[in-house]
Write a protein that holds these residues in place. Structure first.
Motif, mmCIF file in Angstrom:
data_model
loop_
_atom_site.group_PDB
_atom_site.id
_atom_site.type_symbol
_atom_site.label_atom_id
_atom_site.label_comp_id
_atom_site.label_asym_id
_atom_site.label_seq_id
_atom_site.Cartn_x
_atom_site.Cartn_y
_atom_site.Cartn_z
ATOM 1 N N ASP A 112 38.063 48.192 53.230
ATOM 2 C CA ASP A 112 37.173 49.162 52.571
ATOM 3 C C ASP A 112 36.983 50.390 53.453
ATOM 4 O OD1 ASP A 112 36.932 47.639 50.384
ATOM 5 O OD2 ASP A 112 34.860 46.936 50.764
ATOM 6 N N ASP A 113 36.711 50.084 54.733
ATOM 7 C CA ASP A 113 36.509 51.201 55.690
ATOM 8 C C ASP A 113 37.706 52.119 55.691
ATOM 9 O OD1 ASP A 113 34.123 50.273 56.328
ATOM 10 O OD2 ASP A 113 34.577 49.657 58.413
ATOM 11 N N ALA A 114 38.862 51.464 55.780
ATOM 12 C CA ALA A 114 40.091 52.254 55.832
ATOM 13 C C ALA A 114 40.223 53.110 54.587
ATOM 14 C CB ALA A 114 41.277 51.309 55.970
ATOM 15 N N ARG A 115 39.976 52.492 53.432
ATOM 16 C CA ARG A 115 40.082 53.242 52.180
ATOM 17 C C ARG A 115 39.137 54.435 52.173
ATOM 18 N NH1 ARG A 115 40.037 48.344 48.828
ATOM 19 N NH2 ARG A 115 42.224 47.741 48.723
ATOM 20 N N GLN A 117 37.829 55.946 54.652
ATOM 21 C CA GLN A 117 38.282 56.955 55.617
ATOM 22 C C GLN A 117 39.377 57.812 54.990
ATOM 23 O OE1 GLN A 117 38.994 54.913 59.199
ATOM 24 N NE2 GLN A 117 38.434 56.647 60.484
ATOM 25 N N ILE A 118 40.290 57.124 54.339
ATOM 26 C CA ILE A 118 41.402 57.852 53.706
ATOM 27 C C ILE A 118 40.871 58.828 52.688
ATOM 28 C CG2 ILE A 118 43.325 57.558 52.130
ATOM 29 C CD1 ILE A 118 43.848 54.870 53.664
ATOM 30 N N GLU A 119 39.929 58.316 51.894
ATOM 31 C CA GLU A 119 39.331 59.162 50.839
ATOM 32 C C GLU A 119 38.698 60.412 51.455
ATOM 33 O OE1 GLU A 119 39.097 59.691 46.855
ATOM 34 O OE2 GLU A 119 39.956 57.972 47.914
ATOM 35 N N GLN A 120 37.907 60.108 52.518
ATOM 36 C CA GLN A 120 37.227 61.217 53.195
ATOM 37 C C GLN A 120 38.219 62.238 53.719
ATOM 38 O OE1 GLN A 120 34.822 59.563 56.224
ATOM 39 N NE2 GLN A 120 33.001 59.381 54.881
ATOM 40 N N GLU A 121 39.234 61.710 54.345
ATOM 41 C CA GLU A 121 40.243 62.587 54.927
ATOM 42 C C GLU A 121 40.878 63.443 53.862
ATOM 43 O OE1 GLU A 121 42.994 60.454 57.403
ATOM 44 O OE2 GLU A 121 41.402 60.104 58.875
ATOM 45 N N ARG A 122 41.154 62.777 52.714
ATOM 46 C CA ARG A 122 41.791 63.515 51.636
ATOM 47 C C ARG A 122 40.854 64.643 51.167
ATOM 48 N NH1 ARG A 122 43.032 60.212 46.604
ATOM 49 N NH2 ARG A 122 45.043 59.593 47.504
#
Lengths: 174, 91, 231
Positions: A112-115, A117-122
């Motif tokens: 979840d964290d990774a997801r 983070q990815i979302e945020q980064e995007r």
């Protein structure tokens, strides 16, 4: 006192009385010397054997009791050990289950964290991109405004810009 | 020859005849007297054997009773023996 | 040849006006037998003196076997336990005495005392008196005398004759067997076959018949006393 020959069957004589006396003496002697001590000895021995038997029986009973006790203790110990093992088994099972579920949870959380983070980064990247667009647009406009360029040049500049944006967009998309 | 025969006959005294009768009687006593006890003892042994064959575990008691029974049966034979002895040695 | 076969040596003793006759050989032989038995008893007793150990020694085992034999074969036939206990010594002594008397003829130049009618008659009469005494004691006077007129009073002479016949046949049985054997042995070894056969005959008559007759004599003593006490 003299010796003579007499008939075998005919002569019943004092030998009769003599033999009775002999026999009485023999009876007394044998009774005194043999039968009384022998019977007493046999009685004593019978008593001894009886007492031995009695003690042997008592010993046997004791041994049987001891054996019963021992088996009882052994049974109890076995029961206890079985309980202990079962308990350990159950505990191990529990631990395993708990560890498994924890690990699962951890993994999910990490995912979840990774997801996230990815979302945020995007999102960040999109914002950056937008800002870059704006800057590029502004830059492009300023260039357009500062210099007197022909349409042809404009066209070229614009193409270049677009290409740049496209390239950037492509890069981002990838 | 006739004289010889007469001599022989006249040589036989009453005592000689008595002696001959004594020996004869002793022989007959034993011969006839032992028949009964012999048959009796045989019967006892036969029946004891029957009993042992039927019940071998009773052998000890049967043997004992058989021996005593035979001893009693033997009485008649022993009586004839005693009579024979009396005839031979006492009479 | 056999002049002395039916005769025996008689010692004639005259004391004052009394004239006593004794059968010399029978008396000496019975003394020998008694001496042997006493020596045997003393020897057995020496083994009994020792304390009882784990395992009985050889003499103790022998005494055990002997007493067992006497009890099991002879006195166990008594009607009551009390009678067996009271008469054990008597019957055992009777058996051992007669047995050794019969067996002693196996030794050369020894004669069985039981081939003398006086000896067997005294023993048989002793048994007879014993049986009557015990019957009187156990049944009481009234029942004892009543036993003679049963089942009918006119049977009294028959009963008395029957009672008297018992010791007579008892004595003559032993005497006849042993004396007959001795005569047969004397005739065979003196006239017919003087080698080998007399030894076998001696073993047969002396040991086998002797043992059986001793057993029968004691057994019949038991039976007579039993019958007298019971009926």
């Amino acid at each position: 006192m003299n010796l003579e020959w007499g008939k075998v069957v005919k002569s019943l004589n004092w030998t009769f009385i003599f033999n009775l006396v002999n026999f009485a003496i023999l009876l007394y002697l044998l009774k005194r010397l043999l039968f009384k001590p022998a019977l007493a000895y046999l009685d004593r021995r019978r008593e001894l054997i009886a007492s031995r038997m009695e003690s042997a029986r008592a010993d046997e009973e004791k041994a049987a009791k001891l054996a019963a006790e021992r088996t009882e203790v052994l049974k109890k110990a076995y029961e206890q050990s079985r309980q202990i093992v079962e308990k350990a088994h159950a505990q191990a099972e529990e631990t395993i289950v708990a560890a498994k579920s924890e690990a699962k949870q951890d993994a999910e959380r990490i995912l979840d964290d990774a997801r996230m983070q990815i979302e945020q980064e995007r999102v960040q990247m999109k914002q950056e991109l937008r800002r870059a667009y704006a800057e590029i647009s502004v830059l492009g406009a300023s260039r357009v405004l500062k210099r007197e360029v022909k349409l042809k040049d404009h066209r070229r500049l614009l193409d270049e810009l677009l290409a740049e944006i496209d390239e950037e967009a492509l890069r981002i998309k990838q | 020859m006739l004289q010889d025969a007469q001599n022989v006959v006249s040589g036989i005294s009453g005592a000689d005849i008595a002696t001959a009768a004594k020996y004869l009687a002793a022989g007959f006593v034993m011969a006839i007297g032992s028949i009964g006890s012999a048959i009796g003892e045989g019967l006892v042994a036969a029946h004891a054997l029957d009993g042992i064959a039927r019940q071998p575990e009773m052998e000890g008691a049967l043997m004992r009773t058989m021996v005593v029974g035979q001893a009693i049966t033997e009485s008649t034979g022993i009586y004839s023996l005693v009579v024979a002895i009396i005839l031979l040695f006492v009479v | 040849m056999f002049e002395h076969l039916g005769e025996k040596l008689i010692l004639h003793v005259t004391i004052g006006s009394f004239s006593l006759r004794f059968d010399l050989v029978a008396i000496i032989m019975s003394w020998v037998v008694i001496a042997l038995l006493v020596v045997l008893a003393l020897w057995l007793r020496r083994g009994l003196r020792q304390e009882i150990e784990e395992k009985p020694n050889r003499i103790q085992a022998m005494v055990d076997a002997l007493i067992d034999l006497l009890k099991g074969q002879l006195t166990s036939n008594f009607a009551s336990e009390r009678l067996a206990r009271e008469l054990f010594s008597f019957i055992s002594t009777l058996f051992l005495f007669v047995l050794l008397c019969n067996w002693i003829s196996v030794i050369p130049y020894f004669q069985s005392p039981t081939q003398d009618l006086n000896v067997t008659f005294s023993l048989a009469l002793l048994v007879f008196v014993m049986s009557q005494v015990f019957a009187f004691r156990m049944k009481g006077g009234r029942r004892y005398f009543k036993g003679f007129i049963e089942p009918y009073p006119f049977m009294l002479p028959l009963n008395i004759v029957g009672e008297i016949a018992k010791p007579v046949s008892h004595a003559f049985r032993l005497f006849g067997n042993i004396f007959g054997g001795a005569i047969l042995l004397a005739v065979v070894s003196g006239e017919l076959i003087p080698v080998v056969v007399p030894a076998a005959l001696n073993a047969f008559f002396g040991l086998f018949i002797g043992a059986i007759q001793a057993f029968v004599f004691a057994m019949l003593a038991v039976a007579y006393i039993n019958v007298a006490v019971e009926s």
